[in-house]
Design a protein around this motif. Structure first.
Motif, PDB file in Angstrom:
ATOM      1  N   ALA A  52       0.871  -1.357   0.171  1.00  0.00           N
ATOM      2  CA  ALA A  52      -0.087  -0.188   0.292  1.00  0.00           C
ATOM      3  C   ALA A  52       0.581   1.183   0.190  1.00  0.00           C
ATOM      4  O   ALA A  52       1.914   1.458   0.836  1.00  0.00           O
ATOM      5  CB  ALA A  52      -0.475   0.261   1.056  1.00  0.00           C
ATOM      6  N   ILE A  53       0.613   2.321  -1.187  1.00  0.00           N
ATOM      7  CA  ILE A  53       1.227   3.456  -0.788  1.00  0.00           C
ATOM      8  C   ILE A  53       0.179   4.204  -0.475  1.00  0.00           C
ATOM      9  O   ILE A  53      -0.706   4.568  -1.611  1.00  0.00           O
ATOM     10  CB  ILE A  53       2.380   3.307  -2.525  1.00  0.00           C
ATOM     11  N   PHE A  54       0.582   5.726   0.236  1.00  0.00           N
ATOM     12  CA  PHE A  54       0.205   6.539   0.210  1.00  0.00           C
ATOM     13  C   PHE A  54      -0.108   8.293  -0.600  1.00  0.00           C
ATOM     14  O   PHE A  54       0.730   7.980  -0.879  1.00  0.00           O
ATOM     15  CB  PHE A  54       0.080   7.119   2.555  1.00  0.00           C
ATOM     16  N   ALA A  55      -1.447   8.482  -0.394  1.00  0.00           N
ATOM     17  CA  ALA A  55      -0.810   9.907  -1.473  1.00  0.00           C
ATOM     18  C   ALA A  55       0.264  10.593  -1.197  1.00  0.00           C
ATOM     19  O   ALA A  55       0.960  11.136  -2.231  1.00  0.00           O
ATOM     20  CB  ALA A  55      -2.334  10.406  -1.207  1.00  0.00           C
ATOM     21  N   GLU A  56       0.189  11.076  -0.079  1.00  0.00           N
ATOM     22  CA  GLU A  56       1.269  11.360   0.358  1.00  0.00           C
ATOM     23  C   GLU A  56       3.217  11.649  -0.431  1.00  0.00           C
ATOM     24  O   GLU A  56       3.893  11.982  -0.420  1.00  0.00           O
ATOM     25  CB  GLU A  56       1.065  11.793   1.701  1.00  0.00           C
ATOM     26  N   ASP A  57       2.810  10.095   0.212  1.00  0.00           N
ATOM     27  CA  ASP A  57       4.530   9.809  -0.917  1.00  0.00           C
ATOM     28  C   ASP A  57       4.575   8.539  -1.892  1.00  0.00           C
ATOM     29  O   ASP A  57       6.050   8.991  -3.034  1.00  0.00           O
ATOM     30  CB  ASP A  57       4.713   8.482   0.218  1.00  0.00           C
TER      31      ASP A  57
END
Length: 145
Positions: A52-57
């Motif tokens: 999972a990759i969050f939007a801010e990263d």
């Protein structure tokens, strides 16, 4: 919104595995990209791995992915260039040949001992073994050490 917070999903199917790119939103309202690799395991089971990759990263992850892809392309070109140079050097040293071995069969004359003629050809029986260009510079081995 989907059942599990899915906003968007797409699938890439290859020979033995599938990749799912799911844009999701968690209960806190954070949007993230979930990448799932699914491949057929033993029996009817599937092996699944996910990140999972969050939007801010996302921008930093995409920059790392882009840098990796650039390296792979540069390395592929360098390897192709080195392979071509190695092939050219080999052709320059040994000449451009068909790469096939040549076997010359002789008559039914029986040879009890190995004969070596000054022309570099080793005669051992029905088949004549032709010395390679690499062996031409070496002195003939008479078996005595």
């Amino acid at each position: 919104m989907g059942i599990r917070g899915e906003l968007f999903t797409t699938q890439v199917t290859l020979d033995n595995r599938s990749y799912f790119f799911n844009v999701k939103e968690n209960r806190a309202g954070d949007v993230f990209l979930q990448i799932v690799e699914s491949k057929k395991g033993e029996g009817a089971d599937f092996d699944r791995h996910q990140i999972a990759i969050f939007a801010e990263d996302m921008q930093r992850v995409l920059k790392g992915l882009d840098d990796s892809l650039k390296f792979i392309e540069k390395d592929r070109k360098e390897r192709a260039k080195a392979k071509a140079a190695k092939k050219a050097a080999k052709e320059a040293k040994f000449g451009k040949g068909s790469g096939e071995k040549i076997v010359i069969k002789r008559g039914k004359k029986n040879f009890l001992e190995e004969e070596r003629q000054p022309d570099g050809i080793k005669r051992t029986g029905k088949v004549i073994h032709i010395a390679s260009k690499r062996d031409a510079d070496k002195p003939a081995d008479d078996g005595a050490n």
